[in-house]
Design a protein around this motif. Structure first.
Motif, PDB file in Angstrom:
ATOM      1  N   CYS A  62       0.846  -1.206   0.000  1.00 50.24           N
ATOM      2  CA  CYS A  62       0.000   0.000   0.000  1.00 50.24           C
ATOM      3  C   CYS A  62       0.873   1.245   0.000  1.00 50.24           C
ATOM      4  O   CYS A  62       1.688   1.434   0.907  1.00 50.24           O
ATOM      5  N   GLY A  63       0.695   2.058  -1.022  1.00 54.06           N
ATOM      6  CA  GLY A  63       1.384   3.342  -1.084  1.00 54.06           C
ATOM      7  C   GLY A  63       2.863   3.205  -1.410  1.00 54.06           C
ATOM      8  O   GLY A  63       3.372   2.098  -1.630  1.00 54.06           O
ATOM      9  N   GLU A  64       3.521   4.342  -1.445  1.00 54.88           N
ATOM     10  CA  GLU A  64       4.916   4.368  -1.886  1.00 54.88           C
ATOM     11  C   GLU A  64       5.828   3.567  -0.960  1.00 54.88           C
ATOM     12  O   GLU A  64       6.612   2.732  -1.424  1.00 54.88           O
ATOM     13  N   ASP A  65       5.720   3.778   0.348  1.00 50.54           N
ATOM     14  CA  ASP A  65       6.588   3.040   1.276  1.00 50.54           C
ATOM     15  C   ASP A  65       6.276   1.549   1.267  1.00 50.54           C
ATOM     16  O   ASP A  65       7.149   0.717   1.525  1.00 50.54           O
ATOM     17  N   GLY A  66       5.031   1.199   0.974  1.00 47.77           N
ATOM     18  CA  GLY A  66       4.642  -0.207   0.913  1.00 47.77           C
ATOM     19  C   GLY A  66       5.077  -0.890  -0.365  1.00 47.77           C
ATOM     20  O   GLY A  66       4.931  -2.114  -0.489  1.00 47.77           O
ATOM     21  N   GLY A  67       5.542  -0.115  -1.341  1.00 47.08           N
ATOM     22  CA  GLY A  67       6.012  -0.705  -2.601  1.00 47.08           C
ATOM     23  C   GLY A  67       4.911  -0.943  -3.616  1.00 47.08           C
ATOM     24  O   GLY A  67       5.082  -1.754  -4.540  1.00 47.08           O
ATOM     25  N   GLN A  68       3.787  -0.242  -3.471  1.00 37.36           N
ATOM     26  CA  GLN A  68       2.676  -0.420  -4.423  1.00 37.36           C
ATOM     27  C   GLN A  68       3.015   0.262  -5.744  1.00 37.36           C
ATOM     28  O   GLN A  68       3.340   1.454  -5.778  1.00 37.36           O
ATOM     29  N   THR A  69       2.948  -0.507  -6.838  1.00 39.48           N
ATOM     30  CA  THR A  69       3.254   0.058  -8.159  1.00 39.48           C
ATOM     31  C   THR A  69       2.013   0.179  -9.042  1.00 39.48           C
ATOM     32  O   THR A  69       2.012   0.963  -9.986  1.00 39.48           O
ATOM     33  N   VAL A  70       0.980  -0.609  -8.764  1.00 43.77           N
ATOM     34  CA  VAL A  70      -0.277  -0.510  -9.524  1.00 43.77           C
ATOM     35  C   VAL A  70      -1.352  -0.001  -8.557  1.00 43.77           C
ATOM     36  O   VAL A  70      -1.607  -0.621  -7.522  1.00 43.77           O
ATOM     37  N   GLN A  71      -1.968   1.130  -8.925  1.00 47.40           N
ATOM     38  CA  GLN A  71      -2.877   1.820  -8.003  1.00 47.40           C
ATOM     39  C   GLN A  71      -4.309   1.285  -8.105  1.00 47.40           C
ATOM     40  O   GLN A  71      -5.274   2.022  -8.321  1.00 47.40           O
ATOM     41  N   HIS A  72      -4.420  -0.044  -7.991  1.00 46.51           N
ATOM     42  CA  HIS A  72      -5.713  -0.742  -7.934  1.00 46.51           C
ATOM     43  C   HIS A  72      -5.504  -1.864  -6.928  1.00 46.51           C
ATOM     44  O   HIS A  72      -4.588  -2.684  -7.111  1.00 46.51           O
ATOM     45  N   LEU A  73      -6.321  -1.888  -5.868  1.00 48.90           N
ATOM     46  CA  LEU A  73      -6.154  -2.856  -4.772  1.00 48.90           C
ATOM     47  C   LEU A  73      -5.897  -4.268  -5.303  1.00 48.90           C
ATOM     48  O   LEU A  73      -6.647  -4.757  -6.161  1.00 48.90           O
ATOM     49  N   HIS A  74      -4.847  -4.902  -4.803  1.00 54.09           N
ATOM     50  CA  HIS A  74      -4.562  -6.281  -5.202  1.00 54.09           C
ATOM     51  C   HIS A  74      -3.828  -6.993  -4.080  1.00 54.09           C
ATOM     52  O   HIS A  74      -3.082  -6.377  -3.313  1.00 54.09           O
ATOM     53  N   PHE A  75      -4.049  -8.287  -4.018  1.00 55.54           N
ATOM     54  CA  PHE A  75      -3.384  -9.148  -3.045  1.00 55.54           C
ATOM     55  C   PHE A  75      -2.558 -10.170  -3.812  1.00 55.54           C
ATOM     56  O   PHE A  75      -3.068 -10.810  -4.726  1.00 55.54           O
ATOM     57  N   HIS A  76      -1.285 -10.282  -3.432  1.00 51.03           N
ATOM     58  CA  HIS A  76      -0.398 -11.275  -4.026  1.00 51.03           C
ATOM     59  C   HIS A  76      -0.571 -12.578  -3.241  1.00 51.03           C
ATOM     60  O   HIS A  76      -0.447 -12.570  -2.008  1.00 51.03           O
ATOM     61  N   LEU A  77      -0.828 -13.674  -3.926  1.00 49.89           N
ATOM     62  CA  LEU A  77      -0.785 -15.008  -3.324  1.00 49.89           C
ATOM     63  C   LEU A  77       0.505 -15.659  -3.824  1.00 49.89           C
ATOM     64  O   LEU A  77       0.670 -15.877  -5.033  1.00 49.89           O
ATOM     65  N   LEU A  78       1.430 -15.886  -2.880  1.00 47.20           N
ATOM     66  CA  LEU A  78       2.758 -16.400  -3.223  1.00 47.20           C
ATOM     67  C   LEU A  78       2.980 -17.732  -2.536  1.00 47.20           C
ATOM     68  O   LEU A  78       2.681 -17.884  -1.342  1.00 47.20           O
ATOM     69  N   GLY A  79       3.532 -18.693  -3.271  1.00 49.82           N
ATOM     70  CA  GLY A  79       3.795 -19.981  -2.649  1.00 49.82           C
ATOM     71  C   GLY A  79       4.682 -20.851  -3.509  1.00 49.82           C
ATOM     72  O   GLY A  79       5.056 -20.481  -4.629  1.00 49.82           O
ATOM     73  N   GLY A  80       5.026 -22.017  -2.948  1.00 56.67           N
ATOM     74  CA  GLY A  80       5.859 -22.965  -3.673  1.00 56.67           C
ATOM     75  C   GLY A  80       7.326 -22.859  -3.301  1.00 56.67           C
ATOM     76  O   GLY A  80       8.164 -23.577  -3.852  1.00 56.67           O
ATOM     77  N   ARG A  81       7.644 -21.949  -2.400  1.00 58.47           N
ATOM     78  CA  ARG A  81       9.003 -21.869  -1.852  1.00 58.47           C
ATOM     79  C   ARG A  81       8.913 -21.287  -0.446  1.00 58.47           C
ATOM     80  O   ARG A  81       7.890 -20.693  -0.071  1.00 58.47           O
ATOM     81  N   SER A  82      10.005 -21.440   0.314  1.00 60.04           N
ATOM     82  CA  SER A  82      10.052 -20.891   1.672  1.00 60.04           C
ATOM     83  C   SER A  82      10.277 -19.378   1.598  1.00 60.04           C
ATOM     84  O   SER A  82      11.102 -18.906   0.820  1.00 60.04           O
ATOM     85  N   MET A  83       9.531 -18.615   2.405  1.00 61.66           N
ATOM     86  CA  MET A  83       9.608 -17.143   2.388  1.00 61.66           C
ATOM     87  C   MET A  83      10.462 -16.645   3.560  1.00 61.66           C
ATOM     88  O   MET A  83      10.493 -17.263   4.626  1.00 61.66           O
ATOM     89  N   LYS A  84      11.059 -15.490   3.365  1.00 61.60           N
ATOM     90  CA  LYS A  84      11.849 -14.879   4.443  1.00 61.60           C
ATOM     91  C   LYS A  84      11.002 -13.859   5.207  1.00 61.60           C
ATOM     92  O   LYS A  84      10.038 -13.312   4.685  1.00 61.60           O
ATOM     93  N   TRP A  85      11.406 -13.601   6.442  1.00 60.62           N
ATOM     94  CA  TRP A  85      10.787 -12.553   7.240  1.00 60.62           C
ATOM     95  C   TRP A  85      11.848 -11.888   8.082  1.00 60.62           C
ATOM     96  O   TRP A  85      12.690 -12.612   8.610  1.00 60.62           O
ATOM     97  N   PRO A  86      11.926 -10.573   8.248  1.00 62.18           N
ATOM     98  CA  PRO A  86      10.995  -9.594   7.679  1.00 62.18           C
ATOM     99  C   PRO A  86      11.267  -9.339   6.198  1.00 62.18           C
ATOM    100  O   PRO A  86      12.377  -9.598   5.723  1.00 62.18           O
ATOM    101  N   PRO A  87      10.258  -8.790   5.468  1.00 66.77           N
ATOM    102  CA  PRO A  87      10.449  -8.461   4.054  1.00 66.77           C
ATOM    103  C   PRO A  87      11.399  -7.273   3.928  1.00 66.77           C
ATOM    104  O   PRO A  87      11.557  -6.492   4.859  1.00 66.77           O
ATOM    105  N   GLY A  88      12.003  -7.126   2.789  1.00 67.79           N
ATOM    106  CA  GLY A  88      12.955  -6.031   2.567  1.00 67.79           C
ATOM    107  C   GLY A  88      12.277  -4.711   2.322  1.00 67.79           C
ATOM    108  O   GLY A  88      11.084  -4.634   2.172  1.00 67.79           O
TER     109      GLY A  88
END
Ligand code: 5GP
Ligand code: ZN
Length: 112
Positions: free
Chosen positions: A86-112
């Motif tokens: 969401c927004g510039e600090d959140g890394g939003q590049t397309v200004q239409h609400l969207h949710f990424h569903l990501l899977g099939g590999r192990s994820m890191k935390w915290p995000p960069g």
């Protein structure tokens, strides 16, 4: 309106659809960041998570229901991640609400 995701929702811009009903659609990301990377959007233009109100918040619950179904269909039995930028600090590049569903590999935390 010059919005790429509105155009994908209407079919004006082609996409590889994973799910569609009268209120939302899901399609594969052009630049996948994981073996499974699906974007889930409301067909109605909502610019970002900042624009969620008591009147339109039901669409978010519906998107999460469909995300769970898509995760199951894609055999993400070991887990997955749902991301909203969401927004510039959140890394939003397309200004239409969207949710990424990501899977099939192990994820890191915290995000960069
Ligand atoms: P954001 O950075 O705004 O959270 O994510 C936007 C996502 O939309 C990015 O992952 C990008 O690859 C994806 N994307 C941008 N334009 C298109 C497009 O025309 N088609 C598809 N399938 N994905 C797109
Ligand atoms: Zn839009």
């Amino acid at each position: 309106m010059d919005c790429v995701f509105c155009k994908i929702a209407s079919g004006e811009i082609p996409s590889k659809k994973a799910y569609e009903d009268d209120k939302i659609c899901a399609f594969y990301d052009l630049d996948p960041q994981a073996p499974v990377h699906i974007l889930i959007i409301p067909k109605e233009h909502i610019a970002s998570a900042r624009e969620i109100t008591p009147e339109n918040s039901g669409i978010v619950a519906h998107i999460f229901e469909v995300a769970a179904k898509l995760a199951e269909e894609n055999h993400l039995d070991n887990g997955f991640r749902i991301v909203n930028n969401c927004g510039e600090d959140g890394g939003q590049t397309v200004q239409h609400l969207h949710f990424h569903l990501l899977g099939g590999r192990s994820m890191k935390w915290p995000p960069g």
